[in-house]
Scaffold this motif. Structure first.
Motif, PDB file in Angstrom:
ATOM      1  N   VAL A 112     -25.567  10.807  55.551  1.00  0.00           N
ATOM      2  CA  VAL A 112     -25.588  11.820  54.495  1.00  0.00           C
ATOM      3  C   VAL A 112     -25.991  13.182  55.061  1.00  0.00           C
ATOM      4  N   PHE A 113     -27.046  13.220  55.872  1.00  0.00           N
ATOM      5  CA  PHE A 113     -27.529  14.480  56.417  1.00  0.00           C
ATOM      6  C   PHE A 113     -26.517  15.109  57.370  1.00  0.00           C
ATOM      7  N   LEU A 114     -25.902  14.287  58.221  1.00  0.00           N
ATOM      8  CA  LEU A 114     -24.941  14.835  59.175  1.00  0.00           C
ATOM      9  C   LEU A 114     -23.700  15.377  58.467  1.00  0.00           C
ATOM     10  N   LEU A 115     -23.256  14.708  57.417  1.00  0.00           N
ATOM     11  CA  LEU A 115     -22.121  15.220  56.647  1.00  0.00           C
ATOM     12  C   LEU A 115     -22.472  16.551  55.993  1.00  0.00           C
ATOM     13  N   SER A 116     -23.725  16.684  55.550  1.00  0.00           N
ATOM     14  CA  SER A 116     -24.175  17.942  54.963  1.00  0.00           C
ATOM     15  C   SER A 116     -24.245  19.054  56.017  1.00  0.00           C
ATOM     16  N   VAL A 117     -24.765  18.729  57.191  1.00  0.00           N
ATOM     17  CA  VAL A 117     -24.838  19.705  58.282  1.00  0.00           C
ATOM     18  C   VAL A 117     -23.438  20.143  58.712  1.00  0.00           C
ATOM     19  N   MET A 118     -22.505  19.204  58.766  1.00  0.00           N
ATOM     20  CA  MET A 118     -21.128  19.538  59.133  1.00  0.00           C
ATOM     21  C   MET A 118     -20.468  20.431  58.076  1.00  0.00           C
ATOM     22  N   ALA A 119     -20.828  20.240  56.804  1.00  0.00           N
ATOM     23  CA  ALA A 119     -20.317  21.111  55.753  1.00  0.00           C
ATOM     24  C   ALA A 119     -20.856  22.531  55.928  1.00  0.00           C
ATOM     25  N   TYR A 120     -22.130  22.636  56.307  1.00  0.00           N
ATOM     26  CA  TYR A 120     -22.713  23.960  56.570  1.00  0.00           C
ATOM     27  C   TYR A 120     -22.029  24.636  57.752  1.00  0.00           C
ATOM     28  N   ASP A 121     -21.714  23.848  58.770  1.00  0.00           N
ATOM     29  CA  ASP A 121     -21.003  24.387  59.936  1.00  0.00           C
ATOM     30  C   ASP A 121     -19.646  24.956  59.534  1.00  0.00           C
ATOM     31  N   ARG A 122     -18.908  24.237  58.690  1.00  0.00           N
ATOM     32  CA  ARG A 122     -17.600  24.724  58.222  1.00  0.00           C
ATOM     33  C   ARG A 122     -17.764  25.961  57.326  1.00  0.00           C
ATOM     34  N   PHE A 123     -18.849  25.997  56.553  1.00  0.00           N
ATOM     35  CA  PHE A 123     -19.133  27.154  55.706  1.00  0.00           C
ATOM     36  C   PHE A 123     -19.324  28.413  56.559  1.00  0.00           C
ATOM     37  N   VAL A 124     -20.120  28.289  57.624  1.00  0.00           N
ATOM     38  CA  VAL A 124     -20.359  29.440  58.498  1.00  0.00           C
ATOM     39  C   VAL A 124     -19.075  29.846  59.213  1.00  0.00           C
ATOM     40  N   ALA A 125     -18.298  28.855  59.673  1.00  0.00           N
ATOM     41  CA  ALA A 125     -17.074  29.142  60.423  1.00  0.00           C
ATOM     42  C   ALA A 125     -16.043  29.882  59.574  1.00  0.00           C
ATOM     43  N   ILE A 126     -15.946  29.544  58.298  1.00  0.00           N
ATOM     44  CA  ILE A 126     -14.911  30.141  57.446  1.00  0.00           C
ATOM     45  C   ILE A 126     -15.412  31.375  56.712  1.00  0.00           C
ATOM     46  N   CYS A 127     -16.653  31.347  56.250  1.00  0.00           N
ATOM     47  CA  CYS A 127     -17.182  32.473  55.470  1.00  0.00           C
ATOM     48  C   CYS A 127     -17.811  33.565  56.327  1.00  0.00           C
ATOM     49  N   HIS A 128     -18.276  33.214  57.528  1.00  0.00           N
ATOM     50  CA  HIS A 128     -18.883  34.207  58.427  1.00  0.00           C
ATOM     51  C   HIS A 128     -18.348  34.016  59.849  1.00  0.00           C
ATOM     52  N   PRO A 129     -17.035  34.137  60.033  1.00  0.00           N
ATOM     53  CA  PRO A 129     -16.441  33.829  61.348  1.00  0.00           C
ATOM     54  C   PRO A 129     -16.922  34.736  62.480  1.00  0.00           C
ATOM     55  N   LEU A 130     -17.209  35.990  62.181  1.00  0.00           N
ATOM     56  CA  LEU A 130     -17.629  36.932  63.229  1.00  0.00           C
ATOM     57  C   LEU A 130     -19.039  36.632  63.734  1.00  0.00           C
ATOM     58  N   HIS A 131     -19.845  35.985  62.925  1.00  0.00           N
ATOM     59  CA  HIS A 131     -21.218  35.667  63.320  1.00  0.00           C
ATOM     60  C   HIS A 131     -21.400  34.185  63.631  1.00  0.00           C
ATOM     61  N   TYR A 132     -20.289  33.441  63.731  1.00  0.00           N
ATOM     62  CA  TYR A 132     -20.384  31.992  63.878  1.00  0.00           C
ATOM     63  C   TYR A 132     -21.140  31.582  65.143  1.00  0.00           C
ATOM     64  N   THR A 133     -20.771  32.162  66.273  1.00  0.00           N
ATOM     65  CA  THR A 133     -21.403  31.762  67.533  1.00  0.00           C
ATOM     66  C   THR A 133     -22.882  32.150  67.580  1.00  0.00           C
ATOM     67  N   VAL A 134     -23.233  33.217  66.863  1.00  0.00           N
ATOM     68  CA  VAL A 134     -24.640  33.648  66.836  1.00  0.00           C
ATOM     69  C   VAL A 134     -25.461  32.719  65.933  1.00  0.00           C
ATOM     70  N   ILE A 135     -24.903  32.415  64.751  1.00  0.00           N
ATOM     71  CA  ILE A 135     -25.637  31.566  63.798  1.00  0.00           C
ATOM     72  C   ILE A 135     -25.702  30.119  64.288  1.00  0.00           C
ATOM     73  N   MET A 136     -24.541  29.554  64.624  1.00  0.00           N
ATOM     74  CA  MET A 136     -24.488  28.146  65.039  1.00  0.00           C
ATOM     75  C   MET A 136     -24.684  28.037  66.554  1.00  0.00           C
ATOM     76  N   ASN A 137     -25.832  28.515  67.015  1.00  0.00           N
ATOM     77  CA  ASN A 137     -26.140  28.436  68.441  1.00  0.00           C
ATOM     78  C   ASN A 137     -26.636  27.028  68.787  1.00  0.00           C
ATOM     79  N   PRO A 138     -26.626  26.666  70.070  1.00  0.00           N
ATOM     80  CA  PRO A 138     -27.032  25.305  70.468  1.00  0.00           C
ATOM     81  C   PRO A 138     -28.428  24.927  69.996  1.00  0.00           C
ATOM     82  N   ARG A 139     -29.332  25.889  69.959  1.00  0.00           N
ATOM     83  CA  ARG A 139     -30.709  25.588  69.533  1.00  0.00           C
ATOM     84  C   ARG A 139     -30.738  25.178  68.065  1.00  0.00           C
ATOM     85  N   LEU A 140     -30.029  25.916  67.210  1.00  0.00           N
ATOM     86  CA  LEU A 140     -29.999  25.567  65.795  1.00  0.00           C
ATOM     87  C   LEU A 140     -29.333  24.205  65.577  1.00  0.00           C
ATOM     88  N   CYS A 141     -28.260  23.937  66.303  1.00  0.00           N
ATOM     89  CA  CYS A 141     -27.578  22.645  66.168  1.00  0.00           C
ATOM     90  C   CYS A 141     -28.509  21.498  66.524  1.00  0.00           C
TER      91      CYS A 141
END
Length: 310
Positions: A112-141
């Motif tokens: 359940v948690f991983l599916l939720s985290v993956m949904a957040y990842d897709r949200f950032v990728a589509i809604c904030h594509p220019l900041h995706y690499t900054v937001i979804m950095n390896p440390r946050l993942c």
């Protein structure tokens, strides 16, 4: 019940699906096939993600974790059932039953948690594509996965330890192919009010919370996709989350089907059959959903398959 009754508990009987011995070989072959497909399919997916540098992104990092959890989730129940069929025994020890409940709650929660985290990842990728690499950095993942593990381990530990306070009278038969917390509560002849409160509270908080996060993420994703002018752009944006949306729909629809069917029929046998969907079928189908709809995964899998030949 007194303490003496509690110390007498040593084994439970898992009744499984059928009393008829003539059906046991068929059930054994059916579940063995699904188990092997689940393990090899998810292992291939993990190997593909780890071996292809193009797949070293947050989305595939979470996908590899989901595949690992799916292997563990299925391995919690199916091998024991196969062993019981092979040895013509229905026995599971008290300690084994508690252990099975612990890992079932743990890996179901992680799904359940991983599916939720993956949904957040897709949200950032589509809604904030220019900041995706900054937001979804390896440390946050890494933090997101670690926090998921910590919360699920604590919840599973709490609920498993609370089952130790149960006392049982004479009914040691579990009408299922694995030990389930709800079934244990029904078998107990001691007061289970506190266990029910904790179980339903955890279901709402740790199940409903991530699901609400998934719904919120996809509401924002749909709004962003509708705002794209070109049809090709809309298709490309939707295709990046189509596989995840398919897995989420499959996972939650099967779980909902289990509890709706058990509530409607009050049949333990029907509940056991329905439970196969989310404990066995869904983990088996996840690698196919992602590989068949994803060109990057298919390319990595082809590289793995042909590498030994070259």
């Amino acid at each position: 019940m007194g303490p003496s009754n509690e110390t007498q508990i040593s084994n439970f009987l898992l009744l499984g699906f059928s009393e008829g011995p003539e059906l046991q070989p068929l059930i054994f072959g059916f579940f063995l096939s699904m188990y092997l497909i689940t393990v090899f399919g998810n292992l291939l997916l993990i190997l593909a993600v780890s071996s292809d540098s193009h797949l070293h992104t947050p989305m595939y990092f979470f996908l590899a974790n989901l595949s690992f959890v799916d292997i563990c989730f299925t391995s919690t129940t199916v091998p024991k059932m196969l062993w019981n069929i092979q040895t013509q025994s229905k026995v599971i020890t008290y300690a084994g039953c508690i252990t099975q409940i612990y890992f079932l709650i743990l890996f179901a929660g992680l799904d359940v948690f991983l599916l939720s985290v993956m949904a957040y990842d897709r949200f950032v990728a589509i809604c904030h594509p220019l900041h995706y690499t900054v937001i979804m950095n390896p440390r946050l993942c890494g933090v997101l996965v670690l926090v998921s593990w910590i919360m699920c381990v604590l919840n599973s530990l709490l609920q498993s330890l609370m089952t130790l306070r149960f006392s049982f009278c004479t009914h040691f038969q579990i009408p299922h192919f694995f030990c389930e917390l709800h079934q244990m509560i029904q078998l107990a002849c001691s007061d289970t009010f506190l266990n029910n409160v904790v179980m339903y509270f955890a279901a709402v908080q740790l199940g409903g919370g991530p699901f609400a996060g998934i719904l919120y993420s996809y509401s924002k994703i749909v709004s962003s996709i509708l705002g794209i002018s070109s049809a090709q752009g809309k298709y490309k944006a939707f295709s990046t989350c189509a596989s995840h949306l398919s897995v989420v729909s499959l996972f939650y629809s099967t779980i909902l089907g289990v509890y709706l069917s058990s509530a409607a029929t009050q049949s333990s046998h029907a509940s056991a059959v329905a439970s196969v969907m989310y404990t066995v079928v869904t983990p088996m189908l996840n690698p196919f959903v992602y590989s068949l709809r994803n060109r990057d995964i298919k390319r990595a899998l082809k590289g793995i398959i042909w590498l030994p030949v070259m």
